[in-house]
Design a protein around this motif. Structure first.
Motif, PDB file in Angstrom:
ATOM      1  N   ARG A  54     -14.626  -2.903  32.044  1.00 14.58           N
ATOM      2  CA  ARG A  54     -15.208  -1.683  31.468  1.00 14.58           C
ATOM      3  C   ARG A  54     -14.126  -0.767  30.873  1.00 14.58           C
ATOM      4  N   LEU A  55     -13.228  -1.378  30.117  1.00 15.19           N
ATOM      5  CA  LEU A  55     -12.125  -0.643  29.502  1.00 15.19           C
ATOM      6  C   LEU A  55     -12.375  -0.329  28.036  1.00 15.19           C
ATOM      7  N   VAL A  56     -13.540  -0.689  27.530  1.00 13.36           N
ATOM      8  CA  VAL A  56     -13.867  -0.468  26.122  1.00 13.36           C
ATOM      9  C   VAL A  56     -15.050   0.492  26.049  1.00 13.36           C
ATOM     10  N   GLU A  57     -14.970   1.441  25.110  1.00 10.05           N
ATOM     11  CA  GLU A  57     -16.084   2.364  24.901  1.00 10.05           C
ATOM     12  C   GLU A  57     -16.248   2.616  23.411  1.00 10.05           C
ATOM     13  N   LEU A  58     -17.445   2.999  23.011  1.00 10.49           N
ATOM     14  CA  LEU A  58     -17.692   3.359  21.619  1.00 10.49           C
ATOM     15  C   LEU A  58     -17.269   4.803  21.405  1.00 10.49           C
ATOM     16  N   ARG A  59     -16.622   5.072  20.281  1.00  9.72           N
ATOM     17  CA  ARG A  59     -16.194   6.425  19.931  1.00  9.72           C
ATOM     18  C   ARG A  59     -16.625   6.712  18.507  1.00  9.72           C
ATOM     19  N   LYS A  60     -16.838   7.986  18.221  1.00 10.94           N
ATOM     20  CA  LYS A  60     -17.239   8.349  16.869  1.00 10.94           C
ATOM     21  C   LYS A  60     -16.073   8.111  15.903  1.00 10.94           C
ATOM     22  N   LYS A  61     -16.403   7.921  14.653  1.00 14.72           N
ATOM     23  CA  LYS A  61     -15.390   7.727  13.616  1.00 14.72           C
ATOM     24  C   LYS A  61     -14.935   9.078  13.100  1.00 14.72           C
ATOM     25  N   GLY A  62     -13.858   9.084  12.344  1.00 18.40           N
ATOM     26  CA  GLY A  62     -13.356  10.321  11.754  1.00 18.40           C
ATOM     27  C   GLY A  62     -12.185  10.882  12.542  1.00 18.40           C
ATOM     28  N   LYS A  63     -11.848  12.127  12.278  1.00 13.60           N
ATOM     29  CA  LYS A  63     -10.724  12.790  12.928  1.00 13.60           C
ATOM     30  C   LYS A  63     -11.050  12.980  14.410  1.00 13.60           C
ATOM     31  N   ARG A  64     -10.145  12.533  15.264  1.00 11.14           N
ATOM     32  CA  ARG A  64     -10.403  12.651  16.694  1.00 11.14           C
ATOM     33  C   ARG A  64      -9.139  12.495  17.520  1.00 11.14           C
ATOM     34  N   ILE A  65      -9.242  12.953  18.752  1.00  9.64           N
ATOM     35  CA  ILE A  65      -8.194  12.793  19.749  1.00  9.64           C
ATOM     36  C   ILE A  65      -8.851  12.130  20.946  1.00  9.64           C
ATOM     37  N   PHE A  66      -8.203  11.122  21.501  1.00 12.73           N
ATOM     38  CA  PHE A  66      -8.815  10.398  22.607  1.00 12.73           C
ATOM     39  C   PHE A  66      -7.754   9.819  23.539  1.00 12.73           C
ATOM     40  N   VAL A  67      -8.164   9.543  24.762  1.00 13.08           N
ATOM     41  CA  VAL A  67      -7.307   8.860  25.727  1.00 13.08           C
ATOM     42  C   VAL A  67      -7.503   7.372  25.487  1.00 13.08           C
ATOM     43  N   SER A  68      -6.426   6.681  25.144  1.00 11.05           N
ATOM     44  CA  SER A  68      -6.536   5.273  24.763  1.00 11.05           C
ATOM     45  C   SER A  68      -6.647   4.342  25.956  1.00 11.05           C
ATOM     46  N   CYS A  69      -6.631   4.878  27.140  1.00 15.99           N
ATOM     47  CA  CYS A  69      -6.677   4.077  28.357  1.00 15.99           C
ATOM     48  C   CYS A  69      -7.886   4.470  29.195  1.00 15.99           C
ATOM     49  N   LEU A  70      -8.631   3.501  29.641  1.00 20.65           N
ATOM     50  CA  LEU A  70      -9.756   3.770  30.532  1.00 20.65           C
ATOM     51  C   LEU A  70      -9.524   3.153  31.912  1.00 20.65           C
ATOM     52  N   ASN A  71      -8.292   2.765  32.194  1.00 21.44           N
ATOM     53  CA  ASN A  71      -7.952   2.164  33.475  1.00 21.44           C
ATOM     54  C   ASN A  71      -8.171   3.171  34.599  1.00 21.44           C
TER      55      ASN A  71
END
Length: 119
Positions: free
Chosen positions: A37-54
């Motif tokens: 469960r390390l993959v998630e859907l995210r919106k497209k466009g300008k964004r900031i996110f945590v690249s790790c779901l560990n």
């Protein structure tokens, strides 16, 4: 091959899977297929996110991955909009609160917080 649209590619720098947004149709097959469960859907466009779901604790995460979130809390303390919470040993950014100020990116010691589509 989980993705029938060939949207999953291996990043040559990190060796980790990433998504080609031009090919992705957000079908969710990769999310369902990931056993950890390390993959998630995210919106497209300008964004900031945590690249790790560990969800492992910091020391275990560091053994497995040098760019994994260690839940140190520096990003949450830095965020002036209270858009970041630490839950299950991982930081999460609430897209509804995030104002894209980018402050969290610069304090993350593992560089787990990424920005997309900024100049």
């Amino acid at each position: 091959a989980v993705c029938k649209f060939d949207a999953i590619v291996i990043d040559k720098k990190t060796g980790l899977p990433s998504v080609d947004e031009n090919k992705c149709v957000a079908c969710g097959a990769c999310v369902k297929a990931c056993p950890k469960r390390l993959v998630e859907l995210r919106k497209k466009g300008k964004r900031i996110f945590v690249s790790c779901l560990n969800k492992d604790k910091g020391p275990l995460t560091r053994k497995a991955c040098k760019i994994g979130c260690i839940a140190c809390g520096k990003c949450a303390k830095e965020c002036p909009f209270n858009a970041i919470i630490i839950e299950n040993n991982c930081s999460y950014i609430d897209e509804t609160k995030c104002q894209l100020c980018q402050k969290c990116i610069y304090v993350c010691p593992t560089h787990a917080i990424k920005e997309e589509n900024f100049k």
